[in-house]
Design a protein around this motif. Structure first.
Motif, short mmCIF file in Angstrom:
data_model
loop_
_atom_site.label_atom_id
_atom_site.label_comp_id
_atom_site.label_asym_id
_atom_site.label_seq_id
_atom_site.Cartn_x
_atom_site.Cartn_y
_atom_site.Cartn_z
N PRO A 69 0.81 -1.23 0.00
CA PRO A 69 0.00 0.00 0.00
C PRO A 69 0.85 1.28 0.00
CG PRO A 69 -0.93 -1.60 1.51
CD PRO A 69 0.40 -2.16 1.08
N GLN A 70 2.10 1.18 0.46
CA GLN A 70 2.97 2.36 0.45
C GLN A 70 3.42 2.74 -0.96
OE1 GLN A 70 5.53 0.76 3.89
NE2 GLN A 70 5.48 2.98 4.22
N LEU A 71 3.17 1.84 -1.92
CA LEU A 71 3.36 2.19 -3.33
C LEU A 71 2.02 2.42 -3.99
CD1 LEU A 71 6.26 -0.25 -4.36
CD2 LEU A 71 6.41 2.16 -3.70
N GLY A 122 9.36 5.29 13.09
CA GLY A 122 8.88 6.22 12.07
C GLY A 122 8.27 5.43 10.93
N CYS A 123 7.76 6.14 9.94
CA CYS A 123 7.13 5.47 8.80
C CYS A 123 7.48 6.26 7.54
CB CYS A 123 5.62 5.43 8.98
SG CYS A 123 4.78 4.66 7.58
N LEU A 124 7.87 5.53 6.49
CA LEU A 124 8.24 6.17 5.23
C LEU A 124 7.04 6.88 4.59
CD1 LEU A 124 10.44 3.29 3.76
CD2 LEU A 124 11.24 5.41 4.84
N SER A 125 5.82 6.57 5.06
CA SER A 125 4.63 7.23 4.53
C SER A 125 4.16 8.39 5.41
CB SER A 125 3.50 6.21 4.35
OG SER A 125 3.84 5.30 3.33
N GLN A 164 5.04 -6.13 13.07
CA GLN A 164 3.74 -5.56 13.41
C GLN A 164 3.46 -4.31 12.57
OE1 GLN A 164 3.03 -5.71 17.98
NE2 GLN A 164 5.16 -6.39 17.72
N HIS A 165 4.48 -3.45 12.42
CA HIS A 165 4.31 -2.21 11.66
C HIS A 165 3.90 -2.51 10.22
CE1 HIS A 165 5.75 2.08 10.73
NE2 HIS A 165 5.52 1.56 9.54
N GLU A 166 4.62 -3.44 9.57
CA GLU A 166 4.34 -3.73 8.15
C GLU A 166 3.03 -4.48 7.98
OE1 GLU A 166 5.99 -2.06 6.09
OE2 GLU A 166 7.56 -1.52 7.51
N ASP A 168 0.44 -4.28 9.93
CA ASP A 168 -0.62 -3.28 10.16
C ASP A 168 -0.92 -2.50 8.88
OD1 ASP A 168 -0.82 -4.01 12.81
OD2 ASP A 168 0.06 -2.17 13.62
N HIS A 169 0.13 -2.15 8.11
CA HIS A 169 -0.08 -1.41 6.86
C HIS A 169 -1.06 -2.14 5.93
CE1 HIS A 169 2.35 2.17 6.63
NE2 HIS A 169 3.47 1.56 6.95
N LEU A 170 -1.04 -3.47 5.98
CA LEU A 170 -1.86 -4.25 5.05
C LEU A 170 -3.32 -4.27 5.48
CD1 LEU A 170 0.68 -7.13 4.44
CD2 LEU A 170 0.39 -5.01 3.16
ZN ZN Z 1 5.19 2.42 7.65
#
Ligand code: ZN
Length: 208
Positions: A69-71, A122-125, A164-166, A168-170
């Protein structure tokens, strides 16, 4: 061809022609919608090329994980890899150890116990900020790997945090949904004041 599949392909195939597509930022709908389970929407060559692309973007950022989703792609695929060479004190307190590259498809994590750890992430998004997020210290992850095989693996500490972070993104969740809001810092303030291994002083001063 089902509509969902052609919609996904219409999003992914143009990206495969690019070297380094941009990482979408908070406000992009793909970051806030549950991603679709991957069930063969891409052919094997396209899937490998997409995973290679995600890895390139993650390295270039640089980051320790990237979710589709980050792309802008609403598919349950993420890549993870931590090559950060932490100094021993940081590795010790944050339980941060190298994580070899791997791909997770349709991952699901389950906490092992209730123990949590609180550290800045942090988050790249959400460029430019860091914040303290309570995360389970131990999780078990079930996923399908890039070859289509099922995997199950346990993770601890920083690796569990990345998982967990990645994952969660999904599911449309970004760390700001779980952050202790008073801990949010610009990268500049974080690096100037709060980059010590423990969050104790930040906790006292910022009041989280
Ligand atoms: Zn992130």
């Amino acid at each position: 061809m089902p509509t969902e599949t052609s919609r996904i392909r219409d999003l992914v195939l143009p990206l495969l022609e690019t070297e380094l597509p941009p990482i979408v930022q908070l406000g992009h709908p793909a970051l806030r919608q549950p991603a679709l389970p991957y069930d063969g929407q891409l052919n094997p060559g396209e899937l490998s090329a997409f995973i290679a692309l995600m890895r390139r973007v993650m390295h270039a950022a640089p980051g320790v994980g990237l979710a589709a989703p980050q792309l802008g792609i609403p598919l349950q695929i993420a890549v993870l890899e931590d090559r950060f060479d932490a100094d021993p004190e940081i590795s010790d307190i944050r339980e941060r150890h190298p994580l070899p590259f791997f791909t997770v498809i349709n991952p699901v994590y389950t906490p092992l116990g209730t123990e949590t750890a609180e550290f800045f992430e942090g988050c790249l998004s959400f460029n430019g900020y860091q914040g303290v997020v309570p995360r389970y210290r131990f999780v078990s992850l079930k996923y399908t790997d890039a070859s289509g095989a099922s995997g199950e693996q346990n993770f601890q500490g920083w690796q569990a945090r990345i998982v967990q972070h990645e994952t969660d993104h999904l599911h449309g969740t970004v760390y700001v949904d779980k952050v202790l809001t008073r801990s949010l810092c610009s990268n500049g303030e974080y690096l100037r004041r709060w980059a010590s291994p423990s969050t104790d002083e930040a906790r006292r001063t910022l009041g989280f």
